[in-house]
Design an enzyme around this catalytic site. Structure first.
Site, PDB file in Angstrom:
ATOM      1  N   GLU A 258       0.885  -1.171   0.000  1.00 31.73           N
ATOM      2  CA  GLU A 258       0.000   0.000   0.000  1.00 31.73           C
ATOM      3  C   GLU A 258       0.914   1.209   0.000  1.00 31.73           C
ATOM      4  O   GLU A 258       1.692   1.417   0.933  1.00 31.73           O
ATOM      5  CB  GLU A 258      -0.895  -0.010   1.237  1.00 31.73           C
ATOM      6  N   CYS A 295      -2.983   7.314   5.454  1.00 31.28           N
ATOM      7  CA  CYS A 295      -2.986   6.982   4.038  1.00 31.28           C
ATOM      8  C   CYS A 295      -4.303   7.356   3.374  1.00 31.28           C
ATOM      9  O   CYS A 295      -4.372   7.480   2.152  1.00 31.28           O
ATOM     10  CB  CYS A 295      -2.687   5.503   3.847  1.00 31.28           C
TER      11      CYS A 295
END
Length: 500
Positions: A258, A295
């Site tokens: 990620e 994020c």
């Protein structure tokens, strides 16, 4: 007590090379050597079959014991985490709850067989023109896994975080590469897992942890022939380098990374007419949560220019000016944020400047605005600046808004702020956004990710390296499993879940 050592094959091991902790006075940590990496990987392979063949109930007990041992060390973990990261006590206590909750979630998951996607096609010996054999399919653990701790989540995405919990649940031994930003916190959680190994009788190398800053330990781990998959949460540059190493191996392995996302919000015209100020204030709160170090931080708000856009900007600036400077996780993250903000100031109009932070490693939010035409033409404006930096992107009309959606790179999330009368435009945008993001929201903000069976935390590259995978939620376990089909295998030899 923090040992400052690596946990390898059931024992705490030191090394001659040490790294000093920047936040824990007088504390240093052993940097793992290439030889120690080799020992850990070979131990993980040695114990893989024994660990993967533990019953699902035994692995579930192991996960629950890890959660229990983490809570026993809870106060020390919180105190150490606060010193290393600058995160407040409430955030770390909450993150610990999320971490233990994930462990319990995966324990519950593997007590049932649904996650194995079992399929049975019985034999048809009389079928013409050809008989069909007995076929049964289940999913088996992929092998030893490497997990990289994340800088921004010292608990929930690190030593015992979602990657580790799901891999252990699947039956894969895990080697964690601790993050240098919170090495002490990583070790304390590793101590909890080590205790759980002893109490539940798991193989010694079911879990191991190696410390080390820089490139050497991580690159050696992902290239080791005994490693079969990698989980990573971090920067695009670091993740891409590891991804390339994984796929350049003689036997390539999956790398689940990620990497980055600006998480754009599309503020549709009727919603803006009715509640632009409310959206702007909510955005400011989400943008600055945890100094913007999430994020899923919504870094871009797209809207049609005009009075509602002005109202959103005014409301957002008013909230931002009340936000106190916040300490960032590391010196490197702080420096990258300041550099990104400086670049934005050179390329866009800064609105409602919040000034300059005074404390070391601290930052204040920043807000900019730019035309959609300029934003789409400049790749630099579309890149993530990790921290509380937001961009208002002003479109000439809804057609330009749709054009902007079309050129987006892969995202973890996209958001539609819309009212009922915005439905026709929302219906045109949704098919575009489905191609761009793993999670699509309406009338909310993406910070705060629910840990559940229906969550998708991933997206097209560069949000993540595998668009099919999530790092949050029960679906995360499929990353560490592979399908195996059994043809005409005697009942006594079949995995228990495939037997009649």
């Amino acid at each position: 007590m923090i040992f400052g050592k690596n946990f390898i094959d059931g024992a705490w091991a030191s090394s001659d090379e040490r790294m000093m902790s920047p936040d824990l006075e007088g504390k240093s940590f052993a940097q793992a050597t290439v030889e120690q990496v080799d020992l850990a990987c070979k131990a993980a392979r040695r114990d893989f079959r024994a660990f993967s063949r533990k019953t699902r109930a035994e692995r579930a007990d192991f996960l629950r014991e890890i959660a229990k041992q983490i809570d026993i060390l809870g106060d020390e973990i919180t105190t150490t985490g606060m010193a290393e990261t600058g995160l407040p006590e409430a955030r770390l206590v909450g993150e610990r709850g999320r971490t233990t909750g994930q462990l319990h979630m995966f324990a519950d998951l593997i007590e049932e067989t649904g996650y194995l996607d079992i399929r049975k096609n019985g034999a048809l010996p009389d079928r013409t023109p050809l008989p069909r054999p007995d076929l049964r399919l289940t999913h088996k653990a992929i092998g030893p896994v490497v997990v990289f701790g994340a800088s921004n989540f010292p608990l929930a995405f690190s030593t015992a975080g979602g990657d580790t919990a799901s891999a252990l649940a699947a039956g894969c031994p895990v080697i964690v590469k601790g993050h240098g930003a919170h090495a002490g916190t990583a070790e304390l959680v590793a101590q909890a897992i080590a205790k759980a190994i002893d109490l539940t009788g798991m193989p010694r190398a079911s879990f191991q942890m190696l410390q080390g800053t820089g490139y050497k330990v991580g690159s050696t781990l992902v290239q080791h022939p005994e490693i079969t998959a990698v989980g990573f949460t971090g920067s695009l540059a670091g993740g891409r380098a590891l991804y390339d190493l994984c796929h350049a191996r003689p036997s390539p392995i999956p790398f689940y990374g990620e990497l980055g996302s600006v998480n754009p919000m599309f503020c549709l015209p009727l919603a803006m007419e009715n509640r632009a100020a409310e959206i702007g204030a909510g955005w400011a709160t989400s943008l600055t949560m945890g100094a913007g170090q999430f994020c899923t931080n919504p870094g871009v708000a797209v809207m049609v220019k005009g009075a509602p856009a002005d109202a959103l900007e005014t409301a957002c600036v008013a909230v931002l000016k009340e936000i106190a400077e916040q300490k960032m996780l590391t010196d490197g993250i702080h420096e990258a944020f300041e550099k990104g903000v400086k670049t934005f100031k050179e390329l866009m109009v800064e609105v409602g400047s919040c000034g300059t932070a005074l404390a070391k490693r601290s930052a204040l939010p920043a807000l900019f605005k730019v035309s959609a035409k300029e934003w789409m033409a400049n790749r630099e404006l579309q890149e993530e600046v990790f921290g509380a930096a937001g961009i208002i992107v002003l479109c000439e009309d809804v057609a330009e808004m749709e054009a902007l959606a079309e050129i987006l790179e892969g995202q973890l999330t996209t958001t539609l702020h819309m009212d009922e009368d915005d439905t026709p435009l929302g219906a045109r945008l949704l098919p575009i956004l489905e191609e761009k993001a793993g999670r699509i929201l309406a009338n909310g903000f993406p910070t705060g990710v629910e840990v559940s069976s229906a969550m998708m935390h991933g997206g097209p590259y560069p949000a993540s390296t595998d668009v099919r995978a999530t790092s949050i939620g029960t679906l995360a376990i499929v990353r560490w499993l592979r399908p195996v089909s059994y043809q005409n295998i005697p009942q006594a030899l079949l995995p228990k879940e495939l037997q009649e």
